[in-house]
Design a protein around this motif. Structure first.
Motif, PDB file in Angstrom:
ATOM      1  N   GLY A 125      27.047   2.950  23.511  1.00 40.24           N
ATOM      2  CA  GLY A 125      25.856   2.480  24.226  1.00 40.24           C
ATOM      3  C   GLY A 125      24.591   3.010  23.590  1.00 40.24           C
ATOM      4  O   GLY A 125      24.423   2.976  22.367  1.00 40.24           O
ATOM      5  N   SER A 126      23.701   3.523  24.424  1.00 38.72           N
ATOM      6  CA  SER A 126      22.420   4.029  23.930  1.00 38.72           C
ATOM      7  C   SER A 126      22.579   5.258  23.043  1.00 38.72           C
ATOM      8  O   SER A 126      21.645   5.642  22.331  1.00 38.72           O
ATOM      9  N   GLY A 127      23.756   5.893  23.064  1.00 44.89           N
ATOM     10  CA  GLY A 127      23.985   7.089  22.251  1.00 44.89           C
ATOM     11  C   GLY A 127      24.771   6.834  20.983  1.00 44.89           C
ATOM     12  O   GLY A 127      25.136   7.780  20.274  1.00 44.89           O
ATOM     13  N   ALA A 128      25.030   5.569  20.656  1.00 45.51           N
ATOM     14  CA  ALA A 128      25.890   5.237  19.519  1.00 45.51           C
ATOM     15  C   ALA A 128      25.358   5.777  18.194  1.00 45.51           C
ATOM     16  O   ALA A 128      26.134   6.124  17.299  1.00 45.51           O
ATOM     17  N   HIS A 157      23.164   7.243   9.706  1.00 42.56           N
ATOM     18  CA  HIS A 157      22.400   6.230  10.446  1.00 42.56           C
ATOM     19  C   HIS A 157      21.741   6.811  11.705  1.00 42.56           C
ATOM     20  O   HIS A 157      21.169   6.059  12.499  1.00 42.56           O
ATOM     21  N   ALA A 158      21.859   8.116  11.886  1.00 46.58           N
ATOM     22  CA  ALA A 158      21.411   8.729  13.142  1.00 46.58           C
ATOM     23  C   ALA A 158      19.933   8.480  13.408  1.00 46.58           C
ATOM     24  O   ALA A 158      19.083   8.665  12.532  1.00 46.58           O
ATOM     25  N   LYS A 159      19.649   8.042  14.629  1.00 45.39           N
ATOM     26  CA  LYS A 159      18.263   7.924  15.093  1.00 45.39           C
ATOM     27  C   LYS A 159      17.800   9.253  15.692  1.00 45.39           C
ATOM     28  O   LYS A 159      16.621   9.597  15.647  1.00 45.39           O
ATOM     29  N   GLN A 160      18.772   9.982  16.268  1.00 49.46           N
ATOM     30  CA  GLN A 160      18.499  11.272  16.898  1.00 49.46           C
ATOM     31  C   GLN A 160      19.631  12.228  16.531  1.00 49.46           C
ATOM     32  O   GLN A 160      20.789  11.817  16.444  1.00 49.46           O
ATOM     33  N   TRP A 186      26.425  10.505  23.420  1.00 52.83           N
ATOM     34  CA  TRP A 186      26.158  10.711  22.001  1.00 52.83           C
ATOM     35  C   TRP A 186      27.478  10.900  21.250  1.00 52.83           C
ATOM     36  O   TRP A 186      28.519  11.188  21.849  1.00 52.83           O
ATOM     37  N   ASN A 187      27.416  10.783  19.932  1.00 54.88           N
ATOM     38  CA  ASN A 187      28.490  11.301  19.100  1.00 54.88           C
ATOM     39  C   ASN A 187      28.443  12.824  19.219  1.00 54.88           C
ATOM     40  O   ASN A 187      27.428  13.439  18.875  1.00 54.88           O
TER      41      ASN A 187
END
Length: 420
Positions: free
Chosen positions: A81-84, A186-189, A140-141
């Motif tokens: 989801g939003s944490g992908a 690819h991490a955004k965060q 998150w991962n």
């Protein structure tokens, strides 16, 4: 939030050799200390997520191996989801080994060999997959990197005679490369975290971690119970400095410690976070108990510095400390606050220093986020860390001195009986 049955005091059984040897061996003490409650939180969680161990096949060719030469590994639960595209890396703690004897002992444990690591571990606290237990990072991962080198993922040396590999820095790099390949690039965060020796590692590797990721990635670091102080012990000695000196020289840390520190201080001093934190450019959050239980046990009042046992009862249970002993511990708290003064002036940094007798508060569900979690100004640790990471609020929370905080989950220890 879930209701848990643990309130106020946690009783921990120690498996160390105090009664036999008359002192706390750093290796055995830290291993026992962490083992005693690191995964014990699962008893409080009705159905913890169990995550399997993944060994890193490519690590062997790079010499990125545990003390005994086995492959290192991690536990990874994929984000969704939003944490992908968000990643939380948790560096495992577990003390250090500072000489051949303690490192040989260690390589027969899960902190020196993947042969002895649990094949599955519970993900609780900051690693939980449940929003009610971990509101900001649950999807998150989430990765727990296992610790099997004995020098906070920083050494690079070997001892052929004792068949010891000191390859913490290589393990760190091999793990990060493997995770990048699996999607972290690819991490955004991203949040690099760790507890105890892993908390120190999160400080040591914070800038390196940030530089590995794209400039567009929001990167921050969190150190839980990693603010080990270069403090004077009850005998007037420097027990922890002596330990760290052995770790640095034996495992060849001098080449991997931050150069901004080693340019003007000796390598041992640069293994102490108080000499590093003000130079870190990446936003960093320091979570620490002002009366850190491990530091009291093994740095401030270890049995070797207390041959007559004056501190024995106080060391195991703060309620049995005399007025003069409490004054000594208040002095330790003052040293901690002085150590973070410059660090706290940076707006992007965060602090949560509670006046508890505790150690590692992010991995345990009861201390991370539960109905009776420790709080400062009505804010539990999980919310404080989330507010800081997502820039919802500035977090510079420092408790008043003991005994003012009634929300603490203070640790009380008892000695286990062992026959050798």
């Amino acid at each position: 939030m879930m209701k848990h049955f643990l309130v106020g005091v946690v009783v921990v059984a120690f498996a160390f050799l105090e009664a036999v040897t008359g002192f706390l061996d750093f290796n055995e003490t830290e291993l026992s200390f962490i083992e005693a409650y690191e995964h014990g939180v699962s008893k409080l969680n009705y159905n913890p997520l169990m995550v399997g161990l993944t060994l890193i096949p490519s690590a062997g060719a790079k010499g990125a191996v545990c003390l005994d030469g086995t492959l290192p590994g991690y536990h990874w639960h994929r984000g969704y989801g939003s944490g992908a595209n968000s990643w939380l890396i948790q560096l495992e703690g577990g003390g250090w080994c500072n000489n051949i004897r303690t490192c040989v002992y260690r390589k027969k444990t899960r902190h020196g060999s993947s042969m002895y690591m649990e094949k599955q571990i519970p993900f609780t606290g900051i690693l939980s997959d449940k929003a009610e237990e971990n509101p900001d990072f649950f999807n998150w991962n989430r990765v727990k990197l296992r610790y099997c080198d004995g020098a906070s993922f920083t050494g690079d040396n070997e001892n052929k005679e004792a068949q010891l590999q000191f390859r913490g820095q290589r393990i760190w790099l091999a793990a990060m490369e493997d995770l990048m390949f699996k999607g972290m690039h690819h991490a955004k965060q991203a949040l690099l975290s760790g507890c105890s020796a892993g908390g120190l590692a999160s400080i040591l590797h914070c800038e390196e971690f940030s530089n590995m990721l794209p400039r567009t990635t929001k990167v921050k670091c969190l150190s839980d119970a990693g603010l080990f102080l270069d403090a004077v012990d009850v005998s007037g000695g420097h027990t922890l400095r002596s330990l760290y000196s052995g770790v640095v020289s034996l495992q060849g840390l001098q080449h991997n410690l931050p150069r901004i520190c080693t340019n003007h201080l000796d390598p041992t001093s640069c293994f102490f976070p108080q000499n590093l934190i003000s130079h870190i450019q990446t936003p960093l959050f320091i979570l620490n108990a002002a009366y850190d239980s491990w530091q009291i046990q093994s740095s401030i009042a270890p049995p070797l510095a207390d041959p007559h046992g004056y501190w024995h009862d106080c060391r195991l249970n703060h309620a049995k400390c005399s007025a003069s002993q409490i004054r000594f511990l208040q002095g330790f708290r003052t040293q901690m606050l002085n150590a973070i003064k410059g660090f706290s002036m940076t707006r992007e940094n965060g602090l949560f220093i509670n006046s508890c007798f505790a150690h590692c508060q992010t991995e345990r569900q009861d201390t991370w986020f539960a109905d009776d979690s420790p709080e400062i100004r009505n804010k539990p640790i999980a919310i404080a860390v989330g507010d800081w990471y997502f820039d919802r609020a500035s977090v510079k929370a420092i408790d008043c001195p003991y005994p003012c905080d009634k929300t603490c989950h203070n640790l009380v220890f008892r000695l286990a009986n062992y026959t050798y």
